[in-house]
Motif scaffolding. Structure first.
Motif, PDB file in Angstrom:
ATOM      1  N   LYS A  19       0.844  -1.187   0.000  1.00 42.61           N
ATOM      2  CA  LYS A  19       0.000   0.000   0.000  1.00 42.61           C
ATOM      3  C   LYS A  19       0.881   1.240   0.000  1.00 42.61           C
ATOM      4  O   LYS A  19       1.837   1.325   0.761  1.00 42.61           O
ATOM      5  N   SER A  20       0.544   2.169  -0.874  1.00 41.71           N
ATOM      6  CA  SER A  20       1.266   3.433  -0.951  1.00 41.71           C
ATOM      7  C   SER A  20       0.249   4.568  -0.929  1.00 41.71           C
ATOM      8  O   SER A  20      -0.698   4.570  -1.722  1.00 41.71           O
ATOM      9  N   THR A  21       0.423   5.490  -0.007  1.00 41.41           N
ATOM     10  CA  THR A  21      -0.487   6.636   0.090  1.00 41.41           C
ATOM     11  C   THR A  21       0.309   7.928   0.016  1.00 41.41           C
ATOM     12  O   THR A  21       1.430   8.009   0.523  1.00 41.41           O
ATOM     13  N   SER A  22      -0.271   8.923  -0.613  1.00 44.23           N
ATOM     14  CA  SER A  22       0.367  10.233  -0.726  1.00 44.23           C
ATOM     15  C   SER A  22      -0.676  11.326  -0.541  1.00 44.23           C
ATOM     16  O   SER A  22      -1.802  11.216  -1.048  1.00 44.23           O
ATOM     17  N   THR A  23      -0.291  12.350   0.171  1.00 46.16           N
ATOM     18  CA  THR A  23      -1.140  13.524   0.350  1.00 46.16           C
ATOM     19  C   THR A  23      -0.350  14.750  -0.076  1.00 46.16           C
ATOM     20  O   THR A  23       0.754  14.993   0.424  1.00 46.16           O
ATOM     21  N   GLU A  24      -0.901  15.482  -1.017  1.00 45.81           N
ATOM     22  CA  GLU A  24      -0.272  16.702  -1.519  1.00 45.81           C
ATOM     23  C   GLU A  24      -1.130  17.891  -1.088  1.00 45.81           C
ATOM     24  O   GLU A  24      -2.310  17.956  -1.422  1.00 45.81           O
ATOM     25  N   ARG A  25      -0.543  18.811  -0.353  1.00 46.39           N
ATOM     26  CA  ARG A  25      -1.289  19.967   0.136  1.00 46.39           C
ATOM     27  C   ARG A  25      -0.644  21.244  -0.396  1.00 46.39           C
ATOM     28  O   ARG A  25       0.557  21.450  -0.251  1.00 46.39           O
ATOM     29  N   GLY A  26      -1.457  22.069  -1.025  1.00 44.52           N
ATOM     30  CA  GLY A  26      -1.017  23.397  -1.409  1.00 44.52           C
ATOM     31  C   GLY A  26      -1.246  24.331  -0.237  1.00 44.52           C
ATOM     32  O   GLY A  26      -2.396  24.679   0.066  1.00 44.52           O
ATOM     33  N   VAL A  27      -0.177  24.718   0.459  1.00 47.24           N
ATOM     34  CA  VAL A  27      -0.324  25.438   1.727  1.00 47.24           C
ATOM     35  C   VAL A  27      -0.134  26.939   1.580  1.00 47.24           C
ATOM     36  O   VAL A  27      -0.395  27.686   2.526  1.00 47.24           O
ATOM     37  N   ASN A  28       0.315  27.385   0.418  1.00 47.60           N
ATOM     38  CA  ASN A  28       0.534  28.823   0.259  1.00 47.60           C
ATOM     39  C   ASN A  28       0.457  29.190  -1.217  1.00 47.60           C
ATOM     40  O   ASN A  28       0.898  28.437  -2.085  1.00 47.60           O
ATOM     41  N   GLY A  29      -0.129  30.349  -1.504  1.00 47.24           N
ATOM     42  CA  GLY A  29      -0.082  30.912  -2.839  1.00 47.24           C
ATOM     43  C   GLY A  29      -1.111  30.399  -3.817  1.00 47.24           C
ATOM     44  O   GLY A  29      -0.991  30.666  -5.021  1.00 47.24           O
ATOM     45  N   PHE A  30      -2.156  29.690  -3.341  1.00 42.93           N
ATOM     46  CA  PHE A  30      -3.152  29.148  -4.252  1.00 42.93           C
ATOM     47  C   PHE A  30      -4.478  29.895  -4.077  1.00 42.93           C
ATOM     48  O   PHE A  30      -5.060  29.888  -2.999  1.00 42.93           O
TER      49      PHE A  30
END
Length: 873
Positions: free
Chosen positions: A415-426
């Motif tokens: 199992k492979s999980t990834s979380t991508e968060r745009g935390v600034n400038g969006f």
């Protein structure tokens, strides 16, 4: 497949050079020893040595350590047989879809056509595809400290391993024989800033009569490198960086700050914002556009942190039955930076808006006119993404013997999980438009805006991915009968596998409310059942023939059957000939089938508009456009045939060489050709959406282009792999030399024309397709000291066709030198100092993009100096 310990080659050419001092495969000519049978990458039948009909290169743990690299991708990018499609974290930006991931592409046939195995078994793909659709195994999941060796099988192997083994197979064999403990610490830094690395690893293990256990812990940290850290990429305005170069381009964005104002009814009627208190800087005004230099704040190599653990264990239940288990996990974090989000005519201001910039200019042509704009959202800061990934792999199985037959069964869960968060400038485009309409936020006077308005506009983005793989495999191998010249070997097996991926951005993306970034949406699952068989036929004492076949049944596109025939013939003790022929396939990835509408930003030429009205707004030049890409349920597999012919010759006890000719023919390649669709269907509103224009005959400025994946390409390639080894003993020490070269004889990527005929889109020598790559390695051993040096060469190739102009030079060849010195004079201790790219050679200049070099072929790390200490106890 479980790889057991192999016998040492009796041919004394253990090349331990800096990088690709491959363990020699010429032991066929040497006297055979009576040892246990082992399973070799490329075959399911156990044999008495590492030699087989297929070309195989092995890199030992010592080879990898001497290379100076700190992760697998650093090793693989320098393989002569690696090509276009190999990618690392270099170049990751706020627009990338595989941030933090890395993989290798053998023969330049794509990362999804190179099968990655760990201890002979498949690994699940990353939940985030590269370049939206390329499913890949993230090799960053395996720390170097846990690796015993890496086997590279250099011919097609779908008959043995199934899908994806089109270009070849890389099998990462983990350490399972550690006694005691080893601690290693490494620190390195670049000469030009950024990229500092720290690595600490602990490996320990023990064995008893009944069991063995090996554990590994590894921590790796790398500091980011910004494009601003390198003189050749510190500005997107390459004209300013290279004032004497007539071909250098100004790549600064047409989305500037505070921006460019245009009529909503005709966006070609525009002017830079030079009105009011906040104006476009004079140096950023080019023609009728306010431009922006985004390069300095972008990451060339993102900051990365990885913590990994690995466990391998065996337990002997009785004399003929053993249990085994493998556990692997990793937690990683990657931070990617990019310039503030750009908008390209997505935002509007009505003619009666309270903040209209021309409200007090009744004589101005824009007075009381509805406006649109090209604007960089610097008000809310530059973009920052943080990607967190967790990877787990577990295997439990049994193996044993029934008389002279060996068998093995195992269950594998990954199992492979990834979380991508745009935390600034969006920015959220819906709220941004609402803020313009209400007068809360004035896009043309950013200094007048309140923090309240900026908080209302800015958003946090989220993208969550998950990839799982569950499989059961079983096989049995042994001797069917005794023939005149040896045993007739047979292996048969079965594998059942379930795979699923999900890659889902938040609702803002799905509603199209986030601009200035890319995000994919893909969901899918499949299962497949495969059966396979293999024969090793001793035709003569000097001739062995291998025959293999595999049948696969996929739940989503059907069945495929792939055979392979190979041979190795030793007419004399010093000469061996080998060859193979087979078919292979690559199943369409779940991303390519299940991709939802996804925005990307390709550089394209609007040939339809160029032909109609000329170079209005640079229609005849490559520009960034929005393309909406989607998956295709009707995709079929890519199908290929390949063959390999080779010669191995031992000239003397201390000298040998090999040469292999390879040929691949791949049909029904899954790809997209947005430029082709743009050019041939540019007037079709269902394919290209355009704004209205007041200019006679003008089809209008492009809003977006719609495209999808199709089986539309054919790729053929052929070439030579050459390796030469030489050992020399002198009064000042023992020297070993190896030279490995890949020479591409031909490479043709064919795509369809409008009339159905095929055109050659890419061929050998074209952009990122060098015809020659080689490494020359030297090692020296004397007492407690040893040293190694590697010279790495990547040949020249043409500039990108989209920018190539008569008189423009090709992209130069690139030669770098790596070196390391080791001292083992302190008990149980090894001290090392070394450098990669010792002479700090800059990557050769390329005109196609703002960074000034081809970042998927060359790299911006520069000189990297390191020290390392390891201790065993």
């Amino acid at each position: 497949m479980k790889l057991l310990n192999s016998r040492k080659h009796t041919l004394a050419l253990s090349i331990t050079a800096a990088l690709f001092a491959s363990q020699s495969h010429l032991a066929i000519a040497a006297e055979k020893q009576s040892v246990e049978r082992i399973e070799v990458t490329g075959s399911h039948i156990k044999r008495t040595d590492m030699e087989g009909p297929s070309p195989l290169t092995s890199l030992s743990a010592e080879d990898i350590a001497n290379s100076g690299v700190t992760d697998l991708i650093g090793l693989f990018t320098k393989l002569p047989m690696a090509g276009q499609g190999t990618f690392s974290t270099q170049g990751n930006s706020s627009d990338n879809t595989s941030n933090g991931g890395s993989s290798v592409s053998l023969r330049g046939l794509g990362a999804d056509s190179t099968l990655i195995l760990v201890n002979g078994r498949r690994v699940s793909v990353s939940p985030f595809a590269n370049n939206i659709d390329t499913a890949f195994v993230d090799i960053n999941n395996i720390p170097l400290a846990a690796i015993k060796r890496v086997d590279i099988l250099k011919d097609g192997a779908s008959a043995t391993y199934g899908s994806d083994a089109v270009a070849g197979v890389i099998n990462i064999v983990l350490r399972d024989d550690v006694e005691g403990a080893e601690v290693a610490v490494k620190f390195g830094d670049t000469a030009d800033g950024g990229g500092e690395e720290k690595n600490i690893s602990i490996v320990w293990g023990n064995s008893t009569e009944k069991s063995s256990h090996t554990f590994a812990l590894d921590y790796f940290e790398r500091e980011e490198i910004l494009y601003a850290d390198r003189d050749y990429s510190k500005s997107a305005n390459q004209q300013a960086l290279r004032p004497n170069d007539p071909f250098a381009t100004d790549f600064r964005s047409s989305s500037g700050f505070p921006g460019t104002i245009a009529l909503a009814s005709d966006s070609t009627n525009r002017m830079p914002d030079t009105f009011g208190n906040d104006v476009c800087a004079e140096q950023d005004i080019v023609g009728n556009l306010c431009r922006y230099d985004y390069a300095p704040v972008m990451t060339s190599v993102p900051a990365t942190e990885r913590a990994s653990f690995i466990y391998l264990g065996k337990y002997e239940i009785n004399d003929h039955l053993r249990g085994f288990a493998e556990l692997n996990g990793q937690h990683s974090k990657t931070t990617i930076r990019g310039a503030g989000s750009p908008s390209f005519n997505e935002l509007f201001m009505s003619g009666d808006n309270v903040n209209h910039p021309f409200a007090m200019m009744p004589t101005h042509e824009f007075y009381q006119q509805d406006l649109t704009m090209r604007r960089r959202m610097l008000d809310i800061g530059n973009r920052e993404k943080r990607v967190t990934s967790d990877y787990y792999r577990s295997i439990i199985g049994l193996q044993g013997e029934i008389k002279d037959w060996s068998w093995e069964v195992a269950y594998n869960y990954i199992k492979s999980t990834s979380t991508e968060r745009g935390v600034n400038g969006f920015p959220n485009s819906r709220r941004t438009q609402e803020a313009i309409d209400s007068g809360l936020w004035n896009p043309f006077e950013p200094s007048s805006n309140s923090q309240e308005s900026l908080d209302f506009i800015e958003t946090t983005t989220t993208r969550i991915g998950k990839s799982t793989s569950k499989s059961f495999d079983g096989k049995i191998s042994g001797s069917v009968m005794e023939m005149e010249h040896g045993d007739l070997g047979l292996a048969v097996g079965v594998e059942y596998r379930e795979e699923s991926i999900s890659d889902n951005p938040d609702d803002q993306f799905l509603r199209g409310e986030v601009f200035g970034t890319e995000a994919t949406q893909a969901n899918g699952s499949r299962d497949n059942t495969s059966v396979f068989a293999e024969l090793a036929i001793p035709v003569l004492d000097t001739l062995e023939v291998q025959v293999a076949v595999r049948h696969e049944d996929y739940s989503d596109f059907g069945t495929t059957t792939d055979p392979k025939v190979a041979f190795i013939w030793q007419p004399t003790e010093s000469l061996s000939l080998r060859g193979s022929y087979g078919t292979a396939f690559r199943a369409p990835s779940l991303h390519q089938i299940g991709l939802g509408n996804t925005d990307e930003s390709p550089n394209l030429v609007d040939t339809v508009r160029c032909a109609a009205v000329g170079n209005i707004n640079k229609a005849c030049e490559p520009q960034e456009y929005t393309a909406v890409l989607s998956g295709n349920d009707d995709l079929g597999p890519e199908e290929s045939t390949s063959y390999n012919l080779g010669l191995i010759y031992e000239i003397a006890d201390n000298m040998d060489f090999s040469i292999d000719y390879y040929d691949y023919d791949i049909e029904n390649v899954i790809t997209k050709d947005t430029q082709f669709k743009f050019s041939t269907l540019g007037n079709d509103p269902s394919v290209v959406e355009r704004l209205p224009s007041t200019i006679a005959g003008d089809p209008g400025e492009v809003v977006r282009i719609f495209d999808q994946y199709e089986n539309i390409g054919n790729i053929t390639t052929s070439g030579l792999d050459i390796e030469a080894n030489y050992g020399l003993e002198t009064d000042i020490g023992e020297f070993k030399f190896t030279y490995v070269v890949n020479y591409v004889l031909s490479y043709e990527d064919a795509r369809p024309n409008a009339d159905g005929s095929m055109r050659i889109d890419t061929q050998e020598g074209d952009f990122e397709q060098p015809e020659v790559r080689w490494t020359f390695n030297t090692t020296w051993i004397q007492g407690d000291w040893n040293a190694s040096m590697a010279i790495n060469y990547i040949g020249e190739f043409k500039q990108d066709a989209s920018v190539a102009t008569e008189g423009m030079s090709d992209i130069d060849s690139w030669t770098t030198v790596d070196t390391t010195v080791n001292y083992i004079g302190i008990e149980n201790t090894t001290l090392s100092i070394g450098a990669t790219n010792l002479f700090n050679e800059e990557p050769p200049f390329a005109y196609h993009d703002f960074m000034g070099f081809a970042n998927s072929t060359h790299n911006s790390q520069g000189r990297f100096l390191y020290v390392k200490a390891s201790y065993k106890f």
